[in-house]
Design an enzyme around this catalytic site. Structure first.
Site, short mmCIF file in Angstrom:
data_model
loop_
_atom_site.label_atom_id
_atom_site.label_comp_id
_atom_site.label_asym_id
_atom_site.label_seq_id
_atom_site.Cartn_x
_atom_site.Cartn_y
_atom_site.Cartn_z
N LYS A 1 -34.92 -73.73 -46.21
CA LYS A 1 -33.81 -74.06 -47.10
C LYS A 1 -33.94 -75.50 -47.61
O LYS A 1 -34.36 -76.39 -46.89
CB LYS A 1 -32.49 -73.87 -46.36
CG LYS A 1 -32.26 -72.43 -45.91
CD LYS A 1 -31.03 -72.28 -45.03
CE LYS A 1 -31.21 -72.94 -43.70
NZ LYS A 1 -30.10 -72.65 -42.76
N THR B 1 -18.65 -77.06 -46.17
CA THR B 1 -19.87 -76.26 -46.04
C THR B 1 -20.14 -75.85 -44.60
O THR B 1 -21.26 -75.47 -44.25
CB THR B 1 -21.08 -77.05 -46.57
OG1 THR B 1 -21.17 -78.31 -45.87
CG2 THR B 1 -20.96 -77.32 -48.06
N GLY C 1 -20.77 -73.81 -41.56
CA GLY C 1 -21.18 -72.43 -41.34
C GLY C 1 -22.09 -71.85 -42.40
O GLY C 1 -22.36 -70.64 -42.38
N THR C 2 -22.60 -72.67 -43.31
CA THR C 2 -23.45 -72.12 -44.38
C THR C 2 -24.73 -71.49 -43.83
O THR C 2 -25.13 -70.41 -44.27
CB THR C 2 -23.84 -73.21 -45.40
OG1 THR C 2 -24.40 -74.33 -44.69
CG2 THR C 2 -22.64 -73.68 -46.20
N GLY C 3 -25.37 -72.15 -42.86
CA GLY C 3 -26.61 -71.60 -42.30
C GLY C 3 -26.38 -70.30 -41.56
O GLY C 3 -27.15 -69.34 -41.71
N CYS C 4 -25.31 -70.25 -40.77
CA CYS C 4 -24.97 -69.02 -40.05
C CYS C 4 -24.69 -67.89 -41.02
O CYS C 4 -25.16 -66.76 -40.85
CB CYS C 4 -23.74 -69.25 -39.17
SG CYS C 4 -23.91 -70.54 -37.92
#
Length: 283
Positions: free
Chosen positions: A177, A211, A213-216
């Site tokens: 990412k 933002t 929790g974006t990765g989860c």
């Protein structure tokens, strides 16, 4: 395939604030039409201001959760998030092999938004040695990719080299990412690599601090699409649309980094359907 076969398992920590971890994963699965199951590795006390306490779940309880699911409700796709320590990582890898879980998505969660460490240093080698060789898709951000590969990543070529390293470690598909690369203020560029060709996936940057929790959420959306039998690159494209909507229409609660909006993707889709239907009726 019947809809009841759209089953996904998340193996991760619980976020009491609901924006990340198990809670974000289950919300994402639900929004994308996938039945969600969970094995909790740790309980955290956290909110928009950060992680205040972490209580790891005993290894025997984690094993019992995984066995209960694998022996009766076998998932079509599995994602891992916060795995805490080497013993947990080795257990997850062992159980994944025992139940022959395919479509394993690894979000190598290391640092929370507020800076709290979510993975012990001794767990890195276990992650590389035991989990990456059975990983279908890995979704590190740039700092995580640097830690796991030992490389310094400044350019797109650096990312390509890191992606190649992940494939050499046994990963089938890599998504590095680009959100931490601030050289482009209008777009973020993710790099996808399947061991043969590189794809650059651009996304519009959103000016927001909400933002959490974006990765989860992104990795859960990829997992949901894999459970629906999408190929990895298609799953990633669809997941990026989901997280883009979630960020653009973030849920600004709390005094710190609020969560993304897991409702947004379907809400926007329904609005477009309604607008199109009204237009056709008017014509």
């Amino acid at each position: 395939m019947q809809q009841t076969d759209f089953r996904a398992l998340t193996i991760a920590g619980s976020d009491s604030g609901g924006g990340a971890g198990i809670q974000a994963d289950i919300k994402t699965f639900q929004e994308l039409g996938v039945y969600g199951m969970s094995a909790i590795t740790a309980v955290t006390a956290q909110n928009s201001l950060g992680v205040h306490h972490i209580h790891p779940i005993p290894l025997t309880i984690i094993e019992q959760q995984l066995h209960a699911i694998g022996s009766d409700m076998n998932p079509a796709a599995v994602k891992t998030g916060m795995l805490v320590d080497a013993a947990t990582i080795e257990l997850v890898a062992t159980m994944s092999k025992r139940f022959r879980w395919n479509n394993v998505v690894v979000d190598p969660v290391m640092i929370a938004k507020g800076g709290a460490s979510l993975l012990q240093q001794t767990a890195l080698q276990a992650l590389i040695q035991h989990l990456l060789p059975i990983t279908t898709v890995i979704t590190p951000n740039i700092p995580e990719a640097e830690i796991l590969t030992g490389l310094t990543i400044n350019t797109l070529k650096d990312r390509e080299k890191a992606a190649s390293n992940f494939v050499q470690m046994g990963v089938t598909h890599v998504l590095i990412k680009g959100g931490h690369d601030e050289t482009n203020t209008e777009h973020s560029v993710d790099l996808y690599y399947d061991g043969q060709s590189f794809h650059y996936l651009s996304g519009q940057r959103v000016a927001t601090k909400h933002t959490h929790g974006t990765g989860c959420t992104l990795s859960a959306a990829i997992t949901a699409q894999l459970a629906r039998q999408k190929k990895p690159l298609e799953a990633i494209h669809k997941a990026k649309k989901f997280i883009q909507a979630a960020i653009e229409h973030a849920y600004p609660i709390g005094a710190g980094h609020g969560p993304t909006n897991h409702f947004a993707y379907n809400q926007m889709k329904n609005k477009r359907k309604t607008a199109t239907g009204n237009h056709i009726q008017h014509l």
